[in-house]
Design an enzyme around this catalytic site. Structure first.
Site, mmCIF file in Angstrom:
data_model
loop_
_atom_site.group_PDB
_atom_site.id
_atom_site.type_symbol
_atom_site.label_atom_id
_atom_site.label_comp_id
_atom_site.label_asym_id
_atom_site.label_seq_id
_atom_site.Cartn_x
_atom_site.Cartn_y
_atom_site.Cartn_z
ATOM 1 N N GLU A 172 -80.278 17.695 88.913
ATOM 2 C CA GLU A 172 -79.496 16.474 89.029
ATOM 3 C C GLU A 172 -78.487 16.536 90.163
ATOM 4 O O GLU A 172 -78.272 15.550 90.875
ATOM 5 C CB GLU A 172 -78.773 16.190 87.709
ATOM 6 N N GLN A 181 -80.716 15.417 77.240
ATOM 7 C CA GLN A 181 -79.983 14.206 76.921
ATOM 8 C C GLN A 181 -80.298 13.755 75.500
ATOM 9 O O GLN A 181 -81.349 14.064 74.949
ATOM 10 C CB GLN A 181 -80.336 13.092 77.906
ATOM 11 N N GLY A 241 -89.768 15.033 69.791
ATOM 12 C CA GLY A 241 -89.387 15.895 68.673
ATOM 13 C C GLY A 241 -89.838 17.317 68.888
ATOM 14 O O GLY A 241 -89.377 18.236 68.199
#
Length: 527
Positions: A266, A387, A409
């Site tokens: 990022e 996130q 999940g």
């Protein structure tokens, strides 16, 4: 033709060629060499499987139908595999009958060939060894097929070479994932290794068996980050995920001299280092970016930044990093720099280029599973930031839950430890909780899943001005200088004279004996 279409077309031709008998002339590769194969060994294995009732259980994890070069042998093994799955007897008669039911008896060479296979072997004693020979020949053929495909595409100047490299790496990863398996081991050596780890931990003053984070309460719960563990640290934006791992990396690399690697997808390496400088030197990030520092702050910067030089901290800011690139780079870092822990910021920005997926969720699942495999392979902890979805924003209780993990999940399933960062003051205007307690600067590090230990919450101090996390008790020493006034107001309330204590900046006096008195006209930052 696009890269994906060319790959699909090639795969269709390869599959089609495997679905039909291969004439002898097709055993020659494009280089004029015979494809790796041993049909005599294939026939010996098939005969042994129909001769010995327990032979299939020995080879079922080693062989699959496509491992056999001869198409007729593939068909026979498919029938044996079908009987094995149904837990039915496997012999000459049952295999013949299964082939007849499937309509494949003639493709296999008829009942006569089935009987001939059993008559050629007298024992199944070496069936596992022979099965591994077949598996290795199949792996060699797969490598030849893919290398030929990549070699052909490399001549096409319309194809981006970096995309082609990703395609090649993805194919190789797929082959290794499907064929390379570790053998089982008897428990004794594992017990010895476990005892050695316990003794090593007992000899350490801190009693930890893993890597120290520098956060004492956290280390007590985890005994340090453990080798081969995948640790997920998740939070909503603005909670301080990157600030936490930078604070931890500083503790490890600077204070404890443990080699650390950070893959930042990022932020650029310069942005990351600027935040690290703010963290270590305790100077506000905005001033670091603008360069508007007072003389006092310049002295503080020069005095403390020397701690960062030569630190075993390695940063890679490759954008959109693929799991295959990460594997290559991580192996090199461990081999050449003895890196002890890898941090990824953050998981959802990674990709699995070279593999095909029906959805982004499937791709994220593959990435998280691959990270766990890499942690086991390198035998080091891997920390991946993640996130959370917006579910927390819609609840009265803003504390994150496992169900809030974004996109898959499988992240929860693959991780050994799942942690959340929660700063309750972010959701209040008064800086107080429902009971009226001051929560300014308080951060909760929530261990929500811990495969080999307890779940708990660790209180930490978050110093927003420096994007820095500290131990709760250490942070409290600095809190009074950050809440309730400017540097000058604190100075006015302190004793004067030669015996007066020097006011700390972030709890640590600047190096070099620099004066604490501000230059005339300079505005001091709040502490």
């Amino acid at each position: 033709m696009a890269l994906d279409e060319m790959a699909k077309d090639h795969d269709r031709r390869v599959i089609a060629s495997m679905r039909k008998p291969r004439p002898e002339k097709e055993t020659l590769s494009e280089l004029g060499k015979k494809q790796p194969q041993d049909t005599e060994v294939e026939e010996a294995v098939l005969g042994a499987l129909m001769l010995e009732k327990d032979a299939y259980s020995v080879v079922c994890d080693i062989l699959k139908p496509e491992c056999f070069y001869e198409y007729a042998n593939q068909v026979i093994y498919e029938a044996i595999q079908s009987l094995g799955v149904k837990q039915r007897p496997i012999d000459m008669l049952t295999v013949t009958e299964e082939l007849r039911k499937q309509g494949n008896l003639e493709k296999a060479g008829g009942a006569v060939r089935i009987s001939e296979l059993t008559s050629r072997v007298s024992s199944a004693a070496n069936v596992e060894y022979h099965a591994r020979i077949i598996a290795q020949k199949y792996l060699a053929r797969e490598l030849i097929t893919y290398s030929s495909q990549i070699g052909t595409l490399a001549f096409d100047e319309t194809i981006d070479v970096y995309d082609l490299m990703q395609e090649a790496e993805g194919k190789l990863f797929e082959i290794s994932k499907n064929t390379l398996k570790r053998d089982v081991v008897q428990i004794d050596p594992v017990i010895s290794e476990a005892i050695a780890k316990i003794q090593e931990a007992s000899n350490r003053a801190d009693g930890l068996s893993g890597l120290q984070t520098g956060f004492h309460d956290l280390d007590k719960i985890t005994s340090g980050w453990q080798n081969s563990d995948l640790i997920i640290i998740a939070a909503r934006p603005a909670m301080g995920k990157t600030a936490f791992v930078l604070s931890m990396a500083k503790n490890m690399a600077v204070d404890l001299n443990e080699p650390v690697a950070i893959f930042s997808l990022e932020m650029s390496n310069l942005q990351l280092v600027n935040r690290l400088i703010s963290n270590v030197c305790e100077i506000e990030g905005e001033k670091i970016k603008s360069g508007q520092l007072s003389q006092l702050e310049w002295d503080q910067l020069m005095g403390r930044i020397k701690n960062l030089y030569s630190a075993p901290l390695y940063i890679d800011d490759t954008p959109s990093l693929s799991i295959f690139e990460l594997r290559t780079k991580a192996r090199r870092l461990v081999r050449e720099h003895h890196v002890q822990i890898i941090i990824i910021d953050y998981l959802q920005l990674m990709n699995a280029t070279g593999l095909k997926f029906g959805s982004r969720e499937q791709e994220v699942s593959t990435i998280s599973r691959s990270l766990k495999q890499l942690a086991k392979e390198l035998n080091i902890p891997i920390i991946a930031l993640s996130q959370l979805n917006r579910s927390t924003e819609q609840r009265d209780d803003k504390r994150p839950q496992l169900s809030d993990l974004r996109e898959s999940g499988a992240i929860e399933q693959d991780a050994d430890i799942v942690c959340f960062i929660h700063r309750p003051e972010y959701y209040t205007k008064s800086g107080e909780d429902a009971e009226g307690r001051d929560i300014r600067g308080k951060a909760e590090f929530i261990i929500a899943k811990h495969r080999s230990g307890a779940v708990d919450t660790v209180d930490m101090r978050f110093r927003k001005n420096f994007a820095k996390f500290e131990n709760w008790e250490e942070g409290n020493l600095n809190a009074d200088f950050e809440q309730g006034g400017t540097f000058e107001s604190k100075m006015n309330s302190m004793p004067v004279g030669d015996d007066a204590p020097m006011p700390p900046i972030g709890g640590i006096p600047p190096a070099g004996g620099a004066s604490f008195m501000p230059d005339s006209g300079e505005t001091q930052p709040p502490f």
